[in-house]
Scaffold this active site. Structure first.
Site, PDB file in Angstrom:
ATOM      1  N   LYS B  72       0.854  -1.188   0.000  1.00 33.07           N
ATOM      2  CA  LYS B  72       0.000   0.000   0.000  1.00 33.07           C
ATOM      3  C   LYS B  72       0.887   1.235   0.000  1.00 33.07           C
ATOM      4  CE  LYS B  72      -3.898   1.981   2.635  1.00 33.07           C
ATOM      5  NZ  LYS B  72      -4.780   1.795   3.812  1.00 33.07           N
ATOM      6  N   SER B 148      -9.746   1.804   2.839  1.00 31.05           N
ATOM      7  CA  SER B 148      -8.847   2.600   2.023  1.00 31.05           C
ATOM      8  C   SER B 148      -7.795   1.768   1.282  1.00 31.05           C
ATOM      9  CB  SER B 148      -8.134   3.630   2.891  1.00 31.05           C
ATOM     10  OG  SER B 148      -7.261   2.988   3.813  1.00 31.05           O
ATOM     11  N   SER B 172     -10.042  -0.578   6.997  1.00 31.99           N
ATOM     12  CA  SER B 172      -9.420  -0.379   5.680  1.00 31.99           C
ATOM     13  C   SER B 172      -8.693  -1.580   5.090  1.00 31.99           C
ATOM     14  CB  SER B 172      -8.451   0.797   5.733  1.00 31.99           C
ATOM     15  OG  SER B 172      -9.151   2.003   5.722  1.00 31.99           O
TER      16      SER B 172
END
Lengths: 94, 473
Positions: B72, B148, B172
């Site tokens: 990420k 997210s 997330s």
């Protein structure tokens, strides 16, 4: 807990955000709606001790011994502006 | 078949049997990215040459030797970008160090490969708040991947990655894993070092794996956990071999069903899939027990005070001086701060900074922040009491399957309320996993549904045991 109208210009200044007038109007409305929802907390009897963290760990310290960190070059490597091996900011004194 | 479609477990066997090399794996993943990333948008960037070099040097005798892991874009990997999905860091930031989790991965032989899209600074549940591109759900390209960590989940679900790392502040990791149909695990707060993870809400953030199987989740977790002196909140506790929880039965295990979580308002298809999953757990010998988490309905309000408050403080570091965007137009220092931040941050980030600044501002601290901290205690106590009666708690991960892109664009409050089942877990610091549990029908499409399994603090073993038994049944 009352639902006060946010003074969005004051909050934007504290937040260091140069909001446009259009943004200010939009955020004022949205934040008031969000705060209206959050105000449901006031209907609860909240007499518990406050928790800052989920885990009960306190006062973590490390030995006071020097250890390797960034070199000056590494620390400055992402600076948008630098001068004389330092971070450069706009002039603060005349 | 492309090696990109494989699991870590399978690739490890084939590497040890010398049927394939780490270079073959990285090459196949890169091919998958080349052909599919234009439509899915999971990756923001990737450096094939660097990954191939690292793959060639990988020691396959190590536990993750030669396995590429997508990251990420909010975790620092030395020499790579770390945009956080923001214009603030998109122009000119190169990570000068490895995050703690990356150091761990590397020491097990893994190769960090590719930077995955995300909601800006991890603020959002759809990845639509990324300033740098749209990510689509591989199961239906008209829909969000969740967020997210949307890029991390979409890459795994679309076979553009073997496995990835995400971060979870209010759901997330779990929610995008649920919406894309993969496995997402948020460990106990403090299990994995947050050093080098760009902070959103420090008391809630936690890194974890997104994988194709529960087995892969256990394998990756084995090489992410452990005390890191550079993160004072990381826990100095022993790390078990999480793979030893695989292949076990769940007879007699008590499964808590919170009555507050099985309410109207949940998508009918999600309800049906989760109820069927509970029946399946029962058939495997687990005992369902109704429990109560009475403060569930204040979870979202509590979170949307605490998380923005912490974010407003954490994001104060973006001042246009040491790193990040710097406005060209400012005449003095105050203008420099205000314009650099105004230009660098996107709408959701500004909204949360404003909200956080407001609840911490003079005269409102007691009314909001202190109250939220008290509510946080009550939410944690709810779980403590429930775990006296049960071993794990199950619920839907998300009340709805993936929305169409843009569906909640102008209604941030509605989007916040969708985090109702994942948020309390972060507030209480508990571990939880989302595993695929069938599909829900919407507009004629079968969309993935996730089952959330919540565990006691530091009891990831039981989560993995239940999730693995469920997945294999």
């Amino acid at each position: 807990m009352p639902s006060p109208q946010i003074d969005i210009h004051h909050i934007a200044k504290l937040s260091r955000l140069a909001l446009s007038e259009e943004e200010a109007v939009q955020y004022q409305g949205q934040l008031n709606r969000i705060l209206g929802h959050i105000d449901q907390l006031s209907t609860y009897q909240l007499d518990a001790e406050p928790s800052a963290h989920a885990m009960p760990i306190f006062d973590v310290i490390r030995p006071d011994i020097a250890r390797p960190g960034f070199t000056q070059e590494e620390a400055l490597s992402n600076a948008p502006r630098r001068a004389m091996d330092q971070f450069q900011i706009p002039k603060v004194m005349e | 078949m492309s090696l990109a479609n494989s699991t870590i477990a399978t690739l490890r066997q084939r590497l040890l049997a010398k049927e394939i090399s780490p270079r073959d794996i990285v090459t196949d993943v890169a091919k998958a990215i080349d052909t599919q990333n234009a439509s899915i948008g999971a990756y923001l960037s990737w450096d094939l040459e660097k990954a191939l070099k690292e793959a060639d040097q990988a020691d396959v005798s190590q536990p993750l030797g030669g396995i590429p892991i997508g990251i990420k874009d909010n975790m620092n990997v030395i020499g790579e970008p770390c945009t956080c999905g923001s214009r603030m860091l998109a122009e000119n930031y190169t990570a000068p160090y490895d995050a703690g989790a990356i150091v761990k991965l590397r020491s097990a032989g893994a190769v960090p490969f590719g930077r995955l899209n995300m909601d800006e600074f991890a603020m959002g549940s759809s990845t639509e708040n990324s300033a740098l591109g749209v990510t689509r759900n591989p199961r239906d390209l008209e829909r969000i991947p969740g967020g997210s960590s949307g890029g991390s989940a979409a890459a795994v679900a679309g076979n553009l990655a073997i496995a990835t790392l995400g971060s979870d502040t209010g759901g997330s990791i779990r929610q995008p894993a649920a919406l894309c149909g993969c496995v997402g695990l948020k460990p106990t707060y403090g299990r994995i070092s947050r050093y080098g993870l760009v902070a959103f809400a420090s008391s809630l953030d936690q890194i974890g794996p997104i994988t194709k199987t529960v087995e892969d989740s256990a394998i990756l977790l084995n090489h992410l956990c452990g005390k890191d002196a550079r993160d004072s909140t990381s826990l100095d506790v022993s790390v078990p071999d999480f793979t030893s929880a695989l292949g076990k039965d769940i007879k007699g295990l008590r499964i808590g069903l919170p009555k507050e979580y099985f309410i109207s308002g949940i998508h009918a298809g999600v309800s049906a899939a989760v109820n069927a999953a509970i029946k399946k757990l029962e058939a495997l010998g687990a005992i369902p027990v109704e429990i109560s988490l009475p403060h569930t309905d204040v979870g979202v309000s509590t979170y949307y005070i605490i998380a923005p408050a912490e974010a407003s403080a954490n994001l104060a570091r973006f001042d246009g001086v040491r790193y990040g965007h710097r406005s060209a137009a400012a005449a003095d220092l105050m203008e420099h701060y205000m314009m650099s931040r105004e230009e660098g941050f996107g709408p959701e980030v500004k909204r949360r900074i404003l909200l956080g600044t407001y609840v911490l501002s003079s005269g409102y601290y007691d009314a909001y922040y202190l109250k939220a901290q008290r509510a946080r205690t009550l939410i944690r106590q709810d779980f403590e009491q429930a775990f006296e009666k049960v071993d794990v708690i199950v619920s839907p991960t998300s009340p709805t399957p993936a929305h169409k892109l843009g569906a909640l664009k102008d209604n941030p409050l509605a989007a916040y309320l969708e985090d109702i089942f994942t948020i309390p877990v972060n507030l209480a610091g508990l571990p939880a996993i989302s595993v695929p549990c069938g599909t829900a029908l919407e507009d004629g499409k079968s969309l993935p549904v996730g089952l959330q399994i919540i565990g006691k603090p530091l009891d990831e073993m039981t989560l993995i045991r239940v999730a693995d038994a469920f997945e294999k049944a």
